[in-house]
Design a protein around this motif. Structure first.
Motif, PDB file in Angstrom:
ATOM      1  N   THR A 196      -6.204  -5.178  -4.504  1.00 28.77           N
ATOM      2  CA  THR A 196      -6.067  -4.071  -5.608  1.00 28.77           C
ATOM      3  C   THR A 196      -4.750  -3.385  -5.519  1.00 28.77           C
ATOM      4  N   ARG A 197      -3.943  -3.062  -6.490  1.00 26.99           N
ATOM      5  CA  ARG A 197      -2.707  -2.296  -6.181  1.00 26.99           C
ATOM      6  C   ARG A 197      -2.940  -0.823  -6.324  1.00 26.99           C
ATOM      7  N   TYR A 198      -2.341  -0.063  -5.582  1.00 26.21           N
ATOM      8  CA  TYR A 198      -2.575   1.255  -5.567  1.00 26.21           C
ATOM      9  C   TYR A 198      -1.025   2.184  -6.016  1.00 26.21           C
ATOM     10  N   SER A 199       0.081   1.483  -5.756  1.00 23.17           N
ATOM     11  CA  SER A 199       1.329   2.250  -6.158  1.00 23.17           C
ATOM     12  C   SER A 199       2.271   1.141  -6.515  1.00 23.17           C
ATOM     13  N   ASN A 200       3.334   1.487  -7.002  1.00 22.67           N
ATOM     14  CA  ASN A 200       4.350   0.659  -7.432  1.00 22.67           C
ATOM     15  C   ASN A 200       5.958   0.826  -7.135  1.00 22.67           C
ATOM     16  N   GLY A 201       5.849   1.225  -5.804  1.00 20.46           N
ATOM     17  CA  GLY A 201       7.470   1.411  -5.259  1.00 20.46           C
ATOM     18  C   GLY A 201       8.187  -0.129  -5.095  1.00 20.46           C
ATOM     19  N   ALA A 202       9.566  -0.322  -5.095  1.00 22.73           N
ATOM     20  CA  ALA A 202      10.174  -1.464  -5.080  1.00 22.73           C
ATOM     21  C   ALA A 202      10.739  -1.697  -3.601  1.00 22.73           C
ATOM     22  N   ASP A 203      10.786  -0.674  -2.517  1.00 24.01           N
ATOM     23  CA  ASP A 203      11.511  -1.077  -1.269  1.00 24.01           C
ATOM     24  C   ASP A 203      10.604  -1.764  -0.394  1.00 24.01           C
ATOM     25  N   ALA A 204       9.423  -1.641  -0.514  1.00 25.64           N
ATOM     26  CA  ALA A 204       8.698  -2.492   0.528  1.00 25.64           C
ATOM     27  C   ALA A 204       7.208  -2.664   0.067  1.00 25.64           C
ATOM     28  N   ALA A 205       6.381  -3.670   0.355  1.00 24.04           N
ATOM     29  CA  ALA A 205       5.182  -3.753   0.137  1.00 24.04           C
ATOM     30  C   ALA A 205       4.297  -3.589   1.293  1.00 24.04           C
ATOM     31  N   ILE A 206       3.223  -2.843   1.416  1.00 30.87           N
ATOM     32  CA  ILE A 206       2.306  -2.378   2.299  1.00 30.87           C
ATOM     33  C   ILE A 206       0.986  -3.155   1.909  1.00 30.87           C
ATOM     34  N   TYR A 215      -4.386   4.402   6.606  1.00 27.80           N
ATOM     35  CA  TYR A 215      -3.282   4.222   7.320  1.00 27.80           C
ATOM     36  C   TYR A 215      -2.039   3.826   6.480  1.00 27.80           C
ATOM     37  N   GLY A 216      -2.430   2.912   5.502  1.00 34.50           N
ATOM     38  CA  GLY A 216      -1.122   2.654   4.422  1.00 34.50           C
ATOM     39  C   GLY A 216      -0.876   3.623   3.800  1.00 34.50           C
ATOM     40  N   ILE A 217      -1.872   4.483   3.341  1.00 34.06           N
ATOM     41  CA  ILE A 217      -1.244   5.526   2.512  1.00 34.06           C
ATOM     42  C   ILE A 217      -0.361   6.585   3.430  1.00 34.06           C
ATOM     43  N   GLU A 218      -0.791   6.909   4.726  1.00 29.97           N
ATOM     44  CA  GLU A 218       0.133   7.588   5.429  1.00 29.97           C
ATOM     45  C   GLU A 218       1.606   7.145   5.697  1.00 29.97           C
ATOM     46  N   ILE A 219       1.323   5.829   5.702  1.00 28.17           N
ATOM     47  CA  ILE A 219       2.804   5.081   6.020  1.00 28.17           C
ATOM     48  C   ILE A 219       3.564   5.043   4.558  1.00 28.17           C
ATOM     49  N   SER A 227      12.808   8.557   1.447  1.00 27.50           N
ATOM     50  CA  SER A 227      13.109   8.167   0.160  1.00 27.50           C
ATOM     51  C   SER A 227      13.128   6.537  -0.108  1.00 27.50           C
ATOM     52  N   LYS A 228      12.180   6.178   0.616  1.00 26.56           N
ATOM     53  CA  LYS A 228      11.865   4.658   0.245  1.00 26.56           C
ATOM     54  C   LYS A 228      10.586   4.448  -0.514  1.00 26.56           C
ATOM     55  N   ALA A 229      10.618   3.909  -1.591  1.00 26.50           N
ATOM     56  CA  ALA A 229       9.335   3.817  -2.542  1.00 26.50           C
ATOM     57  C   ALA A 229       8.555   2.340  -2.106  1.00 26.50           C
ATOM     58  N   SER A 230       7.369   2.528  -1.799  1.00 26.33           N
ATOM     59  CA  SER A 230       6.694   1.264  -1.461  1.00 26.33           C
ATOM     60  C   SER A 230       5.551   0.943  -2.519  1.00 26.33           C
ATOM     61  N   SER A 231       5.293  -0.294  -2.652  1.00 22.91           N
ATOM     62  CA  SER A 231       4.141  -0.572  -3.441  1.00 22.91           C
ATOM     63  C   SER A 231       2.829  -0.744  -2.298  1.00 22.91           C
ATOM     64  N   LEU A 232       1.744  -0.226  -2.641  1.00 26.76           N
ATOM     65  CA  LEU A 232       0.460  -0.387  -1.831  1.00 26.76           C
ATOM     66  C   LEU A 232      -0.644  -1.290  -2.052  1.00 26.76           C
ATOM     67  N   PHE A 233      -0.924  -2.126  -1.415  1.00 30.94           N
ATOM     68  CA  PHE A 233      -1.856  -3.194  -1.755  1.00 30.94           C
ATOM     69  C   PHE A 233      -3.081  -3.043  -0.879  1.00 30.94           C
ATOM     70  N   SER A 234      -4.311  -3.422  -1.163  1.00 34.10           N
ATOM     71  CA  SER A 234      -5.490  -3.407  -0.467  1.00 34.10           C
ATOM     72  C   SER A 234      -6.272  -4.686  -0.649  1.00 34.10           C
ATOM     73  N   VAL A 235      -6.591  -5.425   0.327  1.00 33.38           N
ATOM     74  CA  VAL A 235      -7.417  -6.621   0.363  1.00 33.38           C
ATOM     75  C   VAL A 235      -8.591  -6.419   0.928  1.00 33.38           C
ATOM     76  N   ASN A 236      -9.659  -6.095   0.045  1.00 32.90           N
ATOM     77  CA  ASN A 236     -10.975  -5.661   0.640  1.00 32.90           C
ATOM     78  C   ASN A 236     -12.227  -6.750   0.479  1.00 32.90           C
ATOM     79  N   CYS A 237     -11.630  -7.969   0.401  1.00 28.77           N
ATOM     80  CA  CYS A 237     -12.751  -8.943   0.513  1.00 28.77           C
ATOM     81  C   CYS A 237     -12.451 -10.203   1.139  1.00 28.77           C
ATOM     82  N   THR A 238     -13.310 -10.835   1.775  1.00 30.55           N
ATOM     83  CA  THR A 238     -13.056 -11.985   2.506  1.00 30.55           C
ATOM     84  C   THR A 238     -13.018 -13.325   1.580  1.00 30.55           C
ATOM     85  N   GLN A 239     -13.052 -14.355   2.560  1.00 31.68           N
ATOM     86  CA  GLN A 239     -13.173 -15.717   1.741  1.00 31.68           C
ATOM     87  C   GLN A 239     -11.973 -16.047   0.743  1.00 31.68           C
ATOM     88  N   ILE A 240     -10.880 -15.751   0.988  1.00 31.32           N
ATOM     89  CA  ILE A 240      -9.948 -15.922  -0.210  1.00 31.32           C
ATOM     90  C   ILE A 240      -9.308 -17.286   0.134  1.00 31.32           C
TER      91      ILE A 240
END
Lengths: 319, 304
Positions: A196-206, A215-219, A227-240
């Motif tokens: 799931t993607r939670y934000s859309n910044g271009a400087d880094a992916a978390i 913790y990802g949100i805090e970072i 002044s660095k915009a990041s994109s936040l992703f979460s992987v919350n299921c196994t067996q990918i």
């Protein structure tokens, strides 16, 4: 609304009109109702809520038997590690049943005890651990998005799975909604989105695993303050088995930070990292926990310690 | 003595001996636990499983699965791993289930099937089905924590569950008394308020009636019943080798039984340890011989 109340409300709504359903577990629907997780659930028709004896192996087996008998079942359990007593059922029994058509669902809904000072039993906080051992899908609920999908869509789906919630997050305000849910990220068989993607910044992916999203949100917020915009992703299921939908997103970034708060080796992080190969250009960084002084095996604060400045420097100053 | 029960008893023994012959010629790759000497209780249980009931089995299940007249060829094929097997070669022997015969689940893991059966009994209760769940276990599984847990759960929720303990006093190559303290199942059941029925003697007629009674009790009282059946696993042999020049007693556990055969009307032991001997004594030698011949005639294709 906080995390646990949101989940509890969804559970109440989900089960209020279900037939042929059994919800069971130790101390559910009574007393503290597992810290509020099962409070106020009222069932109708021929559905039943059972406050059971302390017999975890049998409780897992009973869930298998209910599923085999065509009854949807959910076993609520106070601690994920309690389910270890039912390993025989999760592994051997389900191996016999999984090759047949399933007509009902069996969910284990477990609390991961990661709120601190619980001692050795809390060292098992890795949702993926049970998944790897028993070859079963496991899910962590960290957001409204996760809760909605898992409770409303996944739990009634025939088959067996483990769903985990984090005790550490029980009183937290429910963290943000996802910003988008691209249809091509949905995998087959009504599985949740792989990420799931939670934000859309271009400087880094978390990219966050297990219960790392806070913790990802805090970072993310810290990077924003620099002044660095990041994109936040979460992987919350196994067996990918196929990471391509996520790696296709991540190749758009020069920097990727992978975070996992598990206290055991993170298979997913290593798997994803291998799938990223030489991309992105400026590196993939891992943020995982260290068991300093065997702290995980004795009562301790359980805080995932990291230095925000160091993370910033790793991502942006070392290139 | 019901004629049909006697026929089924001999039929079951003959089928097991056929499997044993094939086993001795190394036809099977999957491990099979024969149940020679267990036939009377298997037939009695199967007689009492109605079309609404369920029967949940363990690793030693051949005597129950062979009670189904129509399935012998498909069971052999299942043991051979063929697609024409009862469940397409997916279960082998130790996990062989048969949904068409109300055997929805069989587990090779000691004590594993008890909680699954308990869950199935709960499912029947939730669905208000008028049926009973039977689960078969043994004296080895009785030592597992799962056994006690299942009793507590079944009693707590007044489940219509019949737990049959086939007690042959052995686990693998060890006698009970070599392995553990005595467990008085009657006292354990009494402490939990669960009805307990002891059976012994291998009289298929008596067993059938007693299980029918127990089933009525389960239905009327909404209370589980534990039946403990004393029996002997036949097919033991004396192993002689360098280490055991005078021979060592080997209790039958699994695999082919090297010294059993079709002689003497397929009776293996001239005592009440053998349900066929008990049958012969009950119906007389002449009738027994005739029934045996009749039943054998059904299996010529396997005996050539």
């Amino acid at each position: 609304m906080n995390y646990i109340n949101y989940i509890n409300d969804l559970l109440k709504k989900e089960f209020s009109d279900k037939t042929d359903t059994v919800l069971f577990g130790q101390n559910i629907g009574t007393g503290s109702c597992l810290s509020g997780l099962t409070r106020g659930i009222e069932l109708q028709h021929n559905s039943t809520l059972l406050n059971t004896p302390n017999c975890e192996n049998t409780l897992v087996g009973v869930g298998m038997g209910l599923m085999l008998g065509g009854v949807n079942a959910t076993y609520f359990v106070k601690q994920l590690d309690f389910t270890i007593l039912g390993l025989d059922q999760m592994l051997n029994t389900y191996n016999l049943l999984r090759i047949r058509e399933q007509n009902a669902a069996f969910n284990i809904f477990a609390i991961v005890v990661d709120s601190g000072y619980e001692g050795g039993q809390a060292s098992f906080n890795n949702v993926q651990g049970m998944s790897a051992l028993c070859d079963i899908p496991c899910y962590s609920i960290q957001s409204k998005q996760d809760a909605d999908y898992i409770i409303q869509d996944l739990m009634p789906t025939p088959g067996f799975r483990i769903i985990c919630v984090s005790q550490r997050m029980f009183r937290e305000t429910l963290i943000r909604d996802a910003i988008e849910l691209p249809t091509d990220m949905l995998s087959v068989d009504r599985m949740p989105p792989q990420f799931t993607r939670y934000s859309n910044g271009a400087d880094a992916a978390i990219v966050c695993f297990n219960f790392s999203l806070p913790y990802g949100i805090e970072i993310e917020n810290y990077l924003q303050s620099k002044s660095k915009a990041s994109s936040l992703f979460s992987v919350n299921c196994t067996q990918i088995s196929d990471w391509s939908s996520l790696t296709n997103e991540l190749i758009n970034f020069e920097r990727v930070l992978l975070i996992d708060d598990s206290k055991s080796p993170s298979i997913s992080i290593n798997d994803l990292k291998a799938n990223l190969k030489d991309q992105p250009a400026k590196g993939v960084f891992k943020l995982v926990r260290q068991n300093k002084n065997n702290d995980w095996y004795k009562p301790s604060s359980e805080v995932f310690e990291y230095d925000l400045d160091n993370i910033y420097q790793d991502l942006f100053d070392s290139q | 003595m019901h004629k049909r029960l006697g026929e089924k008893l001999i039929n079951n023994r003959i089928k097991q001996l056929i499997v044993n012959e094939m086993y001795n010629t190394k036809k099977f790759k999957v491990p099979i636990h024969l149940a020679l000497g267990h036939e009377a209780i298997a037939i009695a249980i199967t007689e009492n499983v109605s079309s609404l009931d369920s029967l949940v089995l363990s690793h030693r299940n051949i005597h129950y699965n062979l009670c189904q007249e129509a399935h012998f060829k498909t069971i052999i094929d299942e043991y051979l791993g063929k697609a024409s097997g009862l469940v397409q070669g997916t279960a082998g022997s130790m996990n062989l289930f048969n949904s068409d015969a109300n055997i929805p689940y069989t587990s090779s893991i000691l004590g594993n099937n008890l909680s699954v059966a308990t869950g199935m009994a709960l499912a029947s209760k939730v669905k208000s089905k008028k049926c009973v769940t039977f689960v078969v276990t043994g004296d080895g599984a009785m030592e597992e924590g799962a056994f006690y847990e299942a009793l507590v759960f079944a009693k707590t929720y007044s489940l219509k569950l019949i737990i049959l303990v086939e007690n042959n006093h052995w686990s693998l190559a060890t006698r009970i008394e070599e392995r553990r303290c005595e467990i008085d199942l009657s006292i354990m059941c009494q402490s939990l308020g669960i009805n307990y029925v002891p059976l012994s003697g291998n009289d298929v007629n008596f067993y059938t009636d007693e299980i029918a009674k127990a089933k009525r009790q389960v239905v009327t009282e909404n209370n589980p019943v534990v039946i403990e059946c004393e029996l002997h696993s036949l097919g033991d042999w004396i192993m002689t080798n360098e280490a055991n020049p005078n021979g060592k007693y080997i209790n039958y556990h699994a695999g082919p039984a090297p010294e059993v055969n079709f002689e003497n009307g397929a009776i293996i032991h001239e005592s009440k340890n053998d349900p066929l001997f008990v049958l012969k004594r009950a119906i007389g030698e002449e009738r027994f011989e005739q029934t045996y011949r009749e039943q054998m005639s059904n299996f010529f294709e396997y005996l050539v």
